[in-house]
Design an enzyme around this catalytic site. Sequence first.
Site, PDB file in Angstrom:
ATOM      1  N   HIS A 256     -34.177  34.188 -37.464  1.00  0.00           N
ATOM      2  CA  HIS A 256     -33.699  35.575 -37.402  1.00  0.00           C
ATOM      3  C   HIS A 256     -32.439  35.623 -36.555  1.00  0.00           C
ATOM      4  O   HIS A 256     -32.319  34.877 -35.583  1.00  0.00           O
ATOM      5  CB  HIS A 256     -34.779  36.483 -36.783  1.00  0.00           C
ATOM      6  CG  HIS A 256     -34.534  37.946 -37.017  1.00  0.00           C
ATOM      7  ND1 HIS A 256     -33.748  38.709 -36.194  1.00  0.00           N
ATOM      8  CD2 HIS A 256     -34.980  38.767 -37.993  1.00  0.00           C
ATOM      9  CE1 HIS A 256     -33.720  39.956 -36.664  1.00  0.00           C
ATOM     10  NE2 HIS A 256     -34.454  40.016 -37.745  1.00  0.00           N
ATOM     11  N   GLU A 314     -40.725  38.711 -42.650  1.00  0.00           N
ATOM     12  CA  GLU A 314     -40.952  38.556 -44.094  1.00  0.00           C
ATOM     13  C   GLU A 314     -42.219  37.778 -44.421  1.00  0.00           C
ATOM     14  O   GLU A 314     -42.861  38.014 -45.436  1.00  0.00           O
ATOM     15  CB  GLU A 314     -39.749  37.843 -44.746  1.00  0.00           C
ATOM     16  CG  GLU A 314     -38.399  38.426 -44.429  1.00  0.00           C
ATOM     17  CD  GLU A 314     -38.118  39.713 -45.170  1.00  0.00           C
ATOM     18  OE1 GLU A 314     -39.064  40.316 -45.696  1.00  0.00           O
ATOM     19  OE2 GLU A 314     -36.947  40.121 -45.199  1.00  0.00           O
TER      20      GLU A 314
HETATM   21  N1  COA Z   1     -35.069  27.075 -42.336  1.00  0.00           N
HETATM   22  C1  COA Z   1     -34.375  25.978 -41.980  1.00  0.00           C
HETATM   23  N2  COA Z   1     -33.303  26.003 -41.207  1.00  0.00           N
HETATM   24  C2  COA Z   1     -32.873  27.193 -40.774  1.00  0.00           C
HETATM   25  C3  COA Z   1     -33.554  28.377 -41.098  1.00  0.00           C
HETATM   26  C4  COA Z   1     -34.690  28.284 -41.906  1.00  0.00           C
HETATM   27  N3  COA Z   1     -35.379  29.375 -42.256  1.00  0.00           N
HETATM   28  N4  COA Z   1     -32.915  29.408 -40.522  1.00  0.00           N
HETATM   29  C5  COA Z   1     -31.866  28.899 -39.862  1.00  0.00           C
HETATM   30  N5  COA Z   1     -31.843  27.550 -40.005  1.00  0.00           N
HETATM   31  C6  COA Z   1     -30.900  26.613 -39.404  1.00  0.00           C
HETATM   32  C7  COA Z   1     -29.565  26.630 -40.108  1.00  0.00           C
HETATM   33  O1  COA Z   1     -29.544  25.699 -41.150  1.00  0.00           O
HETATM   34  C8  COA Z   1     -28.640  26.284 -38.975  1.00  0.00           C
HETATM   35  O2  COA Z   1     -28.731  24.903 -38.764  1.00  0.00           O
HETATM   36  P1  COA Z   1     -27.426  24.069 -38.344  1.00  0.00           P
HETATM   37  O3  COA Z   1     -27.003  24.655 -37.015  1.00  0.00           O
HETATM   38  O4  COA Z   1     -27.919  22.668 -38.275  1.00  0.00           O
HETATM   39  O5  COA Z   1     -26.404  24.296 -39.420  1.00  0.00           O
HETATM   40  C9  COA Z   1     -29.268  26.948 -37.767  1.00  0.00           C
HETATM   41  O6  COA Z   1     -30.664  27.060 -38.064  1.00  0.00           O
HETATM   42  C10 COA Z   1     -28.729  28.359 -37.468  1.00  0.00           C
HETATM   43  O7  COA Z   1     -28.671  29.070 -38.697  1.00  0.00           O
HETATM   44  P2  COA Z   1     -27.818  30.387 -38.920  1.00  0.00           P
HETATM   45  O8  COA Z   1     -27.623  30.588 -40.381  1.00  0.00           O
HETATM   46  O9  COA Z   1     -26.612  30.377 -38.054  1.00  0.00           O
HETATM   47  O10 COA Z   1     -28.781  31.474 -38.350  1.00  0.00           O
HETATM   48  P3  COA Z   1     -28.606  33.029 -38.553  1.00  0.00           P
HETATM   49  O11 COA Z   1     -29.059  33.642 -37.305  1.00  0.00           O
HETATM   50  O12 COA Z   1     -27.260  33.393 -39.032  1.00  0.00           O
HETATM   51  O13 COA Z   1     -29.591  33.283 -39.773  1.00  0.00           O
HETATM   52  C11 COA Z   1     -31.341  33.993 -41.127  1.00  0.00           C
HETATM   53  C12 COA Z   1     -30.680  34.105 -39.747  1.00  0.00           C
HETATM   54  C13 COA Z   1     -32.515  34.948 -41.193  1.00  0.00           C
HETATM   55  C14 COA Z   1     -30.333  34.386 -42.229  1.00  0.00           C
HETATM   56  C15 COA Z   1     -31.822  32.528 -41.338  1.00  0.00           C
HETATM   57  O14 COA Z   1     -32.708  32.158 -40.306  1.00  0.00           O
HETATM   58  C16 COA Z   1     -32.473  32.310 -42.707  1.00  0.00           C
HETATM   59  O15 COA Z   1     -31.757  32.070 -43.683  1.00  0.00           O
HETATM   60  N6  COA Z   1     -33.839  32.366 -42.790  1.00  0.00           N
HETATM   61  C17 COA Z   1     -34.530  32.166 -44.051  1.00  0.00           C
HETATM   62  C18 COA Z   1     -34.500  33.433 -44.890  1.00  0.00           C
HETATM   63  C19 COA Z   1     -35.369  34.545 -44.334  1.00  0.00           C
HETATM   64  O16 COA Z   1     -36.502  34.333 -43.936  1.00  0.00           O
HETATM   65  N7  COA Z   1     -34.791  35.753 -44.340  1.00  0.00           N
HETATM   66  C20 COA Z   1     -35.466  36.935 -43.843  1.00  0.00           C
HETATM   67  C21 COA Z   1     -34.920  37.325 -42.504  1.00  0.00           C
HETATM   68  S1  COA Z   1     -35.811  38.670 -41.787  1.00  0.00           S
END
Ligand code: COA
Length: 377
Positions: A256, A314
């Site tokens: 998140h 979620e």
């Molecule tokens: N599974 C695996 N790796 C994940 C992950 C997940 N669910 N969420 C983040 N990461 C990793 C990314 O690959 C990244 O790794 P890196 O630094 O090696 O490249 C790191 O964690 C940070 O990711 P980032 O995209 O910068 O985090 P964010 O804060 O922008 O993203 C979300 C937040 C929710 C978009 C992200 O966690 C995600 O895509 N989750 C899965 C989808 C989901 O459950 N969405 C509902 C959200 S309420």
Amino acid sequence: METTIRPGLEGVVAASTRLSHVDGLAGELIIAGFALEELAQKASFEETIYLLWHDRLPTLPELERFRQELALRRALPQVTVDLLRAAASQQIPVMDALRMAAATLSLDSPVGDDAQTEAKTLVARFPTIVAAYWRLSQALEPIQPDPALGHAANYLYMLTSEQPNAAQVRGLESYLNTVSDHGFNVSTFAARVIISTSTDLTSAIVGAVGALKGPLHGGAPGPALDMVFEIGSADRAESYLRAKLERGERLMGFGHRIYKVRDPRAVVLAAAAAQMYHESGDLALYDLAQSVEEVALRLLEEYKPGRKLQTNVEFYTALLLHGLGMETDLFTPTFAIGRVAGWIAHCFEQQEANRIIRPQSVYHGAKGRRWEEYGSV
Ligand code: COA
């Protein structure tokens, strides 16, 4: 003068609010003064709406009147039903149908309806739109709302034509309370920007629905559930999840932008789901989901050390709504049925001390173009 641009307005504080407080490091969510854990499980959804709109809980007579006012506004204008029928014939996604139908709701409101009446009409009719559209898209006739039922119970009734049991109603009320408000999320901010022009409430809410339906916001609890189903049994969780992470894929329902500890909404929804599955006597899916969560958290720590990836809202939303018999296409529209209460509360708050929301931009386009050299001849 140096201008700093914050893409996505990340870190920008745009207003103060009394409606909800999100602390991503402490894993805390406060809604109108109550810790989420307390409000979600105790309040009926009508009480939560009243609390958000009035900043206090209703007295018993006030609550009874409020319930009745909402119940009497549930039926849809014929033109809205006709629109839903046309949309169903084209198999339009439920969120698009909700956006279109919400825009028609002011049709049968007398001109100059006060904002409170408009607000009650919107909240009351969201479940009717979603349930009617769902049934029409399954080639079933819509079911008329039952004014004797509460908001949550009536939604389940209109979806299935069956009276829900107490555990199902409690499960849905806990869900709706949990998602009713969450700081300056995108759809809430969109609603506040729109209402800041002094336009009507319906316009602001239609805009918010449009914002929520985007996959970057409304989220995808569906894929989280698909993942649990694909895993199928606890002993397959590790190999399945490891393979996903090896391929560089994300695990749905984890991570998140704000929460760096377990999303408090996941805690509340896990408890609500546990109670509901327990009462149904079939804990198999719930137990499987718990095993998947346990393995996922361990592997995320192994593959992404220090990223603090925790279970988000979620994951257990999917489990809870599935347990209520909902198909995945209903997950985001059901989220909207809860969040509309918060959108409207934010619109009221914006109106209390309105200043039009109008940020600036930095121009980086061309300059000095001359028509004779550049325009068509
Ligand atoms: N599974 C695996 N790796 C994940 C992950 C997940 N669910 N969420 C983040 N990461 C990793 C990314 O690959 C990244 O790794 P890196 O630094 O090696 O490249 C790191 O964690 C940070 O990711 P980032 O995209 O910068 O985090 P964010 O804060 O922008 O993203 C979300 C937040 C929710 C978009 C992200 O966690 C995600 O895509 N989750 C899965 C989808 C989901 O459950 N969405 C509902 C959200 S309420």
